[in-house]
Structure formats: structure tokens, C-alpha cells
Design an enzyme around this catalytic site. Structure first.
Site, mmCIF file in Angstrom:
data_model
loop_
_atom_site.group_PDB
_atom_site.id
_atom_site.type_symbol
_atom_site.label_atom_id
_atom_site.label_comp_id
_atom_site.label_asym_id
_atom_site.label_seq_id
_atom_site.Cartn_x
_atom_site.Cartn_y
_atom_site.Cartn_z
ATOM 1 N N SER A 126 6.014 -8.054 10.548
ATOM 2 C CA SER A 126 5.834 -6.510 10.728
ATOM 3 C C SER A 126 7.210 -6.301 11.263
ATOM 4 O O SER A 126 8.131 -6.469 10.500
ATOM 5 C CB SER A 126 4.640 -6.432 11.779
ATOM 6 O OG SER A 126 4.209 -5.045 11.624
ATOM 7 N N GLU A 179 -3.111 -3.530 2.900
ATOM 8 C CA GLU A 179 -2.314 -2.717 4.125
ATOM 9 C C GLU A 179 -1.425 -1.802 3.466
ATOM 10 O O GLU A 179 -0.695 -2.155 2.362
ATOM 11 C CB GLU A 179 -1.423 -4.032 4.711
ATOM 12 C CG GLU A 179 -0.683 -4.814 3.760
ATOM 13 C CD GLU A 179 0.229 -5.800 4.679
ATOM 14 O OE1 GLU A 179 0.936 -5.238 5.776
ATOM 15 O OE2 GLU A 179 0.202 -7.058 4.439
ATOM 16 N N HIS A 237 -2.687 -6.359 7.162
ATOM 17 C CA HIS A 237 -1.739 -6.515 7.742
ATOM 18 C C HIS A 237 -1.575 -7.704 8.795
ATOM 19 O O HIS A 237 -2.111 -8.228 9.492
ATOM 20 C CB HIS A 237 -1.350 -5.296 8.627
ATOM 21 C CG HIS A 237 0.016 -5.181 9.154
ATOM 22 N ND1 HIS A 237 1.161 -5.339 8.122
ATOM 23 C CD2 HIS A 237 0.693 -5.035 10.255
ATOM 24 C CE1 HIS A 237 2.292 -5.108 9.097
ATOM 25 N NE2 HIS A 237 1.999 -4.932 10.335
#
Length: 297
Positions: free
Chosen positions: A143, A237, A267
Site C-alpha cells: 500500500s 480494490e 487491497h
């Protein structure tokens, strides 16, 4: 793919945005609660370390090679997350990759915006490279941590330093301009409001810098000369296209790159240790990293 485990992962992600009017401290506490659900095995070896001024944790499975290190950059939207919360992922990477994981507790925005988090990751990487007997160093991030990892690669390349032997990024946030179509097209599939992650938390990280800053927002930087990279992303996502666009740009820069797409997965799905696909992803990452050591074992 386990539908039950996928639903559980999505519920955990949704819990991060379940509190109306949450403060940064609230978000941080919620993220630690999510990470606390990932049980650390009893045989994990964990040791705090000062990595050239950056706080970090050594995390290892028993009997792994001492000559290979993965510098791990946790996610959390630039504003939350910790090395403590990512011990379990560090352990899995250690076991699958036959290496020691150095999980960086980098400084967080808004207290410490860009470039502080990147500086901490670069410092930890330099520390790992400086250790006697270490021959291979990798960089792994998820991320926002994936974006920070890419920024660190650009920083190291621009400084003319030896680069990591390979990199792995999981659902990386690499475009702070928010130009990925999936932010809108896949929003209905994602329990996280990815556009808020990009615009809100990304704004705290940038602290007034251009959203297309060539280091802070790597999608808008020069990616030539970077090491072999493995990218993993889920179909469900909002940041899906950050990954696919990054892969296209790396290919255009003649960088060796591989893309793994998790069908129906959310995600940062590889961090959810209870999910069979997350375990398989860790095995795939370990295989990729082992294939890029200087002397294959």
C-alpha cells in the site's frame, strides 16, 4: 479462493473506516487492532534495532540464512501502521524467502511528512547493506509502504548507490495525483474509500508538495535502472490501476517486472495471514526473492 476468508479480510478493511469523525490517533489504533488479528508464531525471533537512526525490528523464522535481508515497509496510508503490527508478515517473508526481515518503523505523517518516511527506509536499507556477511538485500512494501519503497528505490538510484537485488510491492499507492481510473471504476468493490486514502492521507504526506512530485509520487518519476520488481494486486480494490500502470511504466523503462493479480481479492490481501491466498502469495514472493539472490540456495 475462500469466500469466507475474503469476506473476513474485507470486513477488517471496512473496520478502518467504521468510526465517524475519527482522528489520526483513532485510525492508528484501529489499524493496530486489525494487525493484532495476525497471530505471530511462537518460534518467531523478534529483536529491536537502531538501523542507522531508523527504528526497526529484526523478525526471523528459525534457521534462516543470515546473508539475505528483506527490508519491509509497512502500509497504513502514510499516517498509521507500525513494525510491531507487521511482525507476522515479516515472519512469513523470512520463512518463505530464507532470509531475515528488517521491518522499518518509519516516521509517520502528518508529524513527519515526505521525505521523512523515505529517509528512514533508505537509512534502514543502508544499514542492512553495511552488515558483515550480508550479500543480498531486498525491498518489500505494501500500500503506502509500497509507494515509499518505490520512492526509496528512486532515491538510491539517484544517489548512485547499490540498489536492492529485487523489490516486491503489494497493492502499491504510487500515484498521489489520483489519476487511476479504478479509484472510480472499482470503488464499489473496495471496502476502503481509496480516493480518500489518496487525497486525504496522501495530502498529509505531501504537506503541500506537488501531487506529481517525481519521488513522492513515483508514478510520475523516472523508473529507469530500477531492480527486478514483483507487483501483487487484487481485482477488488480502488488502487488496482496504480499497480497495472506501474507495471506498464516499469516495462517501458526496460525494468524486469512481474504482475500477479488476485481474482476477487481486496487491497493488501497478502497481509491477511488467515487467508489461503495470502499464504500462497507469501510463498510466491519467497520464490521470487530466492530467484534473485547472488548465489541461489
Amino acid at each position: 479462493m475462500s469466500a469466507t476468508d475474503t469476506a473476513r479480510a474485507k470486513e477488517l478493511l471496512a473496520s478502518l473506516v467504521s468510526m465517524p469523525d475519527a482522528t489520526i490517533d483513532d485510525f492508528r489504533a484501529l489499524y493496530e487492532q486489525v494487525c493484532a488479528t495476525f497471530e505471530l508464531p511462537d518460534d518467531a525471533q523478534v529483536e529491536p534495532v537502531d538501523a542507522n537512526g531508523a527504528d526497526a525490528l529484526w523478525v526471523s523464522a528459525p534457521g534462516v540464512s543470515a546473508d539475505t535481508v528483506a527490508v519491509v515497509v509497512h502500509g497504513g496510508g502514510f499516517t498509521m501502521g507500525s513494525a510491531h503490527g507487521y511482525r507476522e508478515l515479516g515472519y512469513r517473508l523470512s520463512k518463505s524467502g530464507n532470509l531475515r526481515a528488517l521491518v522499518v518503523d518509519y516516521r509517520l505523517a502528518p508529524e513527519s511528512p515526505f521525505p521523512a518516511p523515505v529517509d528512514d527506509v533508505v537509512a534502514a536499507y543502508r544499514y542492512a547493506r553495511s552488515l558483515d556477511g550480508v550479500e543480498n538485500v531486498f525491498l518489500v512494501g505494501d500500500s503506502a509502504g509500497g509507494g515509499i519503497a518505490m520512492s526509496a528505490l528512486i532515491t538510491l538510484r539517484d544517489a548512485g548507490e547499490q540498489l536492492p537485488d529485487a523489490a516486491v510491492v503489494l497493492s502499491p499507492l504510487v500515484d498521489l495525483a489520483g489519476e487511476s481510473p479504478s479509484l472510480v471504476d472499482r470503488a464499489h468493490l473496495d471496502p476502503l474509500p481509496a480516493a480518500v486514502l489518496v487525497n486525504g492521507m496522501g495530502g498529509l504526506y505531501l504537506n503541500g508538495l506537488d501531487v506529481r512530485h517525481p519521488v513522492a509520487s513515483p508514478m510520475h518519476g523516472d523508473l529507469t535502472g530500477l531492480p527486478a520488481t514483483l507487483v501483487l494486486v487484487g481485482t477488488d480494490e480502488g488502487l488496482h490501476d496504480d499497480s497495472t500502470r506501474l507495471v506498464d511504466k516499469l516495462k517501458a523503462a526496460d525494468v524486469e517486472v512481474q504482475l500477479e493479480i488476485g481474482e476477487g481479492l481486496p487491497h493488501i490481501w497478502p497481509i491477511f495471514s488467515f487467508h489461503p491466498d495470502a499464504v500462497a502469495a507469501t510463498d510466491r514472493i519467497g520464490e521470487f526473492l530466492r530467484s534473485h539472490v547472488a548465489a541461489p540456495r
